[in-house]
Design a protein around this motif. Sequence first.
Motif, short mmCIF file in Angstrom:
data_model
loop_
_atom_site.label_atom_id
_atom_site.label_comp_id
_atom_site.label_asym_id
_atom_site.label_seq_id
_atom_site.Cartn_x
_atom_site.Cartn_y
_atom_site.Cartn_z
N ILE A 1 9.63 -0.16 10.46
CA ILE A 1 10.34 1.16 10.53
C ILE A 1 11.20 1.25 11.86
O ILE A 1 10.41 1.26 12.76
CB ILE A 1 9.26 2.47 10.43
N TRP B 1 16.30 5.35 11.84
CA TRP B 1 16.20 6.20 10.57
C TRP B 1 15.73 7.76 11.06
O TRP B 1 15.88 8.56 10.21
CB TRP B 1 15.25 5.58 9.78
N SER C 1 3.83 7.23 8.19
CA SER C 1 4.94 8.23 8.89
C SER C 1 4.30 9.55 8.65
O SER C 1 5.04 10.41 9.12
CB SER C 1 6.37 8.11 8.35
N VAL D 1 13.52 8.15 7.00
CA VAL D 1 12.50 6.72 6.71
C VAL D 1 12.58 6.12 5.29
O VAL D 1 12.76 5.29 4.76
CB VAL D 1 11.16 6.75 7.11
#
Length: 203
Positions: A83, A87, A174, A185
Motif C-alpha cells: 500500500i 493513495w 486499512s 487505497v
Amino acid sequence: MYTPPLFREDSIDVLHDAIRRARLATLVTLTPDGLIASHVPMLLDPDPAPYGTLLGHLARPNPQARGASGEALAIFLGPDAYITPSWYATKRATGKVVPTWNYVAIHAYGTAEFFHDRERLRDVVTRLTEREEATRDGPWAVTDAPADFIEGMLNGIVGFALPIARLQGKWKMSQNRPVEDRAGVIEGLQSEDRADVAALIHR
C-alpha cells in the motif's frame, strides 16, 4: 501472532473459508533438529467442532515427518498487497503517512499426529487430488495411474492430522485509516488489477 483488535477476525466460518481458499499452508513444528517448516497443501475437516482438523502429508525423508514435540502451527496466507502512501488523502493534506502492507493471515495451532496407515494416506491424497482437479476438463484421478505405481508413491509419504486447538485470523485491510484514505487505497488497488484486496478493504 500480533493482532490488534481492529485487524482481528474471529468468525470461524470466515476463517474456515479463507483456509479452504488458501489451500497451501506452512507447517511449523519443533523437532530434535530444531524448528522445521514445510509448505504443503492441506484439507480442512470441520470436526471436531469448533475449529476442525487439518490433514496433509509430507515426504517420508523430510525430517519433520519423523514426528514433533509440543504444539504445531499451520500458517495460511490470503490476498496481500503493498500500500503506497500516494493513495492516501492524508498525504495531500498533511504528508504524515508511510507505506504499509495489507494481508490476510490465519494461524492454526494444535498437536500434529503423524500416521502411516495406507488407507488414511490414500484417502488424503485422493481428496486433495479431487479438490484440485474438480474444475478441470477431464480431471485426473488417483485411479488413473497404475495401482502398483500408486502403492509405491504411498510408500514415500507420511500423513498428518492436526486437530485445531486455537485459531487466529488477521485481516489487515486499512481499518486503521480514515474513510478517505481507504477509498484511495481501493481505487489505487483496482487500478493495479488487485480487485481481490480492494474487495476485502471494502468489506
